[in-house]
Design a protein around this motif. Structure first.
Motif, PDB file in Angstrom:
ATOM      1  N   ASP A 245       4.858  -8.814 -11.065  1.00 41.55           N
ATOM      2  CA  ASP A 245       5.727  -7.745 -10.551  1.00 41.55           C
ATOM      3  C   ASP A 245       5.340  -7.217  -9.176  1.00 41.55           C
ATOM      4  N   TYR A 246       4.341  -7.829  -8.530  1.00 42.57           N
ATOM      5  CA  TYR A 246       3.982  -7.362  -7.189  1.00 42.57           C
ATOM      6  C   TYR A 246       4.956  -7.872  -6.134  1.00 42.57           C
ATOM      7  N   GLN A 538       7.896  -1.550  -7.421  1.00 45.20           N
ATOM      8  CA  GLN A 538       7.196  -0.584  -8.277  1.00 45.20           C
ATOM      9  C   GLN A 538       5.689  -0.556  -8.049  1.00 45.20           C
ATOM     10  N   HIS A 539       5.160  -1.516  -7.295  1.00 47.62           N
ATOM     11  CA  HIS A 539       3.708  -1.571  -7.083  1.00 47.62           C
ATOM     12  C   HIS A 539       3.405  -1.650  -5.589  1.00 47.62           C
ATOM     13  N   LEU A 541       1.788  -1.988  -2.251  1.00 51.27           N
ATOM     14  CA  LEU A 541       0.487  -2.568  -1.911  1.00 51.27           C
ATOM     15  C   LEU A 541       0.598  -3.267  -0.569  1.00 51.27           C
ATOM     16  N   ASP A 554      -3.742   0.291  -1.527  1.00 45.59           N
ATOM     17  CA  ASP A 554      -2.703   0.808  -2.425  1.00 45.59           C
ATOM     18  C   ASP A 554      -2.961   2.294  -2.663  1.00 45.59           C
TER      19      ASP A 554
END
Length: 599
Positions: A245-246, A538-539, A541, A554
């Protein structure tokens, strides 16, 4: 001396003629799948000539050395050496030409070292073609070898050429050596001889035809898989789990920033202009307030060739590999320009420096820029106005004229500045600090450009995106410092709905997906670029690579890892071990992707 000069000159010119004949043969053989006009043949020969001239000099080195020996001494065994050398290069040239011409219809790219891997399994390689096909190729190699050697044989020195002024002649030879070195290098500019310098057309077949296959093969040894370090930290499953999911390629409920999805788009890649130079760039700070400020954007790399690819292709950077220097890889990259070109945009790239530097020309053409404007398009005084080429105030005027020029299509213009680079030679003096002063100069150029653009009717429908190609070590900021690679990314122009600040952590690679989503275009092919305004992001970074190391940022903080010492060298995160694992997983996955790219 006259006989030696005649020998060397004749040898060089025959080698050059062989390369030209090989180009013509290549085009004629491949014309069924790639038709071309007769004038294209001339253009290919002309544009490929600089690479042929440099390559031919490599093969003059041994004859040159033997000519020096012949000033005083000649023996039959030296004749045998020279004859054997010509036989060897005749066969090598023939192999390269026939292999290049035969493999191109299958590969659609020029001969490189990757063909050697097929020698490990010759049975499988030959299974793809018929026996008749192989017979004709072996016959072609034999005939080509005989013809090439036949041109060299009459040129050979057979005995010592008498001279009464040996020492004077030797001095002439010694003075000639720097000229040969410069010729091999391709001149005195920053860029050295490379494949990209012969690219001139949107038709890739014509570009490929202009490339010298011998040079392509030899240069590929340092630019292909051998220069891609394997990062095997985890099993494939573990790597995928860590990265889950990244990186998503679908936009969901994207926030809309623009008043139109067909604006003119200008991306200004500001040389080295990281946030560490904010003090010297007051106009840029003003534009942050007027437009959309992405306050937590981070550069992916530390070099222009890498940062350019990250920006326009949304493709990651690597510690030891420059993707731009790998033509067999860049031809498979997506590009903002190609995506917009398919959407009806006219595409242009502007750069005041040498567009052949680090294979930039082939990358830009291959990723969709149809018009290239660079230092050779300027007058001599403008071309030499700065160490790297044309000064920024001059190229900004060119940029403004490009935007104002009438067009029946929306425009996408990429522009790289260059003056904010060593040796910091700029025509203003605001700060005693020459580095900060150079960025003040860049900032003043940006401010003047924006002021003038605002007064034009084009402003209303224009989106200007400003971000650097990378940052720079300054005032103690280095790769172990969290803010060293923080870069400004500012969207401005009349196409902006309203000013705002976006605090989401992101990379410059995310520009591609974010921009295309704003324009209502898909970005699935940009696998390593994320739409940071999408609900699917959602992540947050940011990943950065530098020479033999990487850093990750992050919400928990910052961590830098160095492969020279194989450990974390900067720990400013509440969860640095996790960041290390994620960074290694990303590096492993992206490196695998790079190795597969273009196959």
């Amino acid at each position: 001396m006259r006989c030696r000069v005649k020998f060397l000159l004749s040898t060089y010119l025959w080698t050059l003629l062989v390369f030209i004949m090989a180009k013509i043969s290549f085009m004629l053989f491949c014309q069924e799948e790639h038709p071309f006009a007769l004038t294209d043949m001339w253009q290919v020969v002309w544009h490929g000539l600089t690479l042929d001239l440099s390559t031919a000099l490599y093969f003059l080195i041994l004859p040159f050395l033997l000519s020096i020996i012949s000033i005083w001494y000649w023996a039959k065994w030296l004749t045998y050496i020279l004859r054997g050398y010509f036989v060897l290069i005749a066969i090598a040239f023939a192999l390269a030409f026939v292999a290049d011409t035969s493999l191109y219809p299958f590969w659609e790219f020029k001969l490189d070292a990757s063909c050697l891997q097929y020698l490990e399994t010759p049975t499988e390689a030959m299974a793809s073609v018929s026996s008749v096909y192989l017979v004709w190729r072996f016959l072609a190699i034999a005939i080509a070898s005989i013809v090439i050697y036949g041109g060299y044989r009459p040129l050979m020195l057979h005995t010592a050429c008498c001279s009464s002024r040996q020492w004077l002649e030797l001095l002439v030879y010694i003075l000639t050596i720097p000229l040969i070195v410069i010729g091999i290098r391709g001149g005195l500019d920053e860029s050295t001889t490379n494949i990209g310098q012969v690219y001139y057309s949107q038709n890739q077949f014509l570009n490929h035809s202009a490339v010298n296959p011998v040079f392509s093969f030899l240069s590929s040894f340092e630019k292909t898989a051998s220069n891609i370090v394997d990062y095997d930290f985890y099993t494939e499953d573990t790597c995928q789990q860590l990265m889950a999911d990244y990186y998503t390629t679908t936009s969901v409920d994207t926030d809309t920033l623009l008043t139109t999805n067909h604006p003119d788009v200008i991306i200004i890649l500001m040389e080295s202009a990281g946030e560490v130079f904010a003090k010297g760039m007051p106009r840029l700070q003003q534009l942050k307030q007027e437009g959309i400020n992405f306050a937590n954007c981070f550069a992916n790399s530390w070099r222009t060739d890498r940062g350019t690819v990250c920006t326009y292709s949304g493709y990651p950077s690597f510690p030891t590999s420059s993707v731009m220097k790998m033509p067999n890889k860049t031809r498979a990259l997506p590009g903002i320009a190609s995506s917009l070109q398919q959407a009806g945009y006219a595409t242009t790239y502007l750069y005041g420096g040498d567009i052949n530097f680090t294979n930039m020309r082939s990358y830009l053409i291959g990723t969709g820029f149809s018009q290239l404007i660079w230092k050779d398009d300027y007058k001599d005084d403008e071309r030499n106005s700065a160490q790297w080429g044309v000064r920024d105030d001059i190229t900004f005027k060119t940029l403004l004229s490009l935007i104002k020029h009438p067009s029946d299509k929306p425009r996408f213009i990429g522009y790289s500045t260059l003056s904010s680079h060593e040796p910091w030679d700029v025509p203003v003096k605001k700060y005693d600090d020459e580095i900060l002063n150079a960025f003040y100069y860049l900032d003043s150029c940006i401010g003047e450009f924006i002021d003038q653009l605002k007064q034009s009717p084009q402003w209303k429908n224009t989106l200007v995106i400003l971000l650097p190609d990378h940052s720079y070590d300054y005032a103690g900021a280095n790769q172990t410092q969290p803010d060293r690679n923080r870069i400004p990314m500012v969207w401005t122009g009349g196409a902006i709905k309203s000013s705002r600040q976006i605090n989401t952590i992101c990379n410059q690679t995310d520009l591609a997906a974010t921009l295309l989503a704003q324009l209502g275009l898909t970005h699935d092919q940009f696998r390593w670029s994320r739409d940071i305004l999408s609900r699917s992001y959602q992540h947050p970074l940011a990943m950065h690579t530098y020479r033999n190391g990487f850093s990750v940022t992050d919400s928990t903080g910052f961590m830098a890892y160095d492969f020279d010492v194989n450990r974390i060298v900067a720990d400013k995160s509440t969860d640095s071990q996790r960041l290390e694992r994620i960074g290694k997983a990303i590096l492993q996955a992206t490196t695998k992707d790079l190795k597969e790219l273009g196959k």
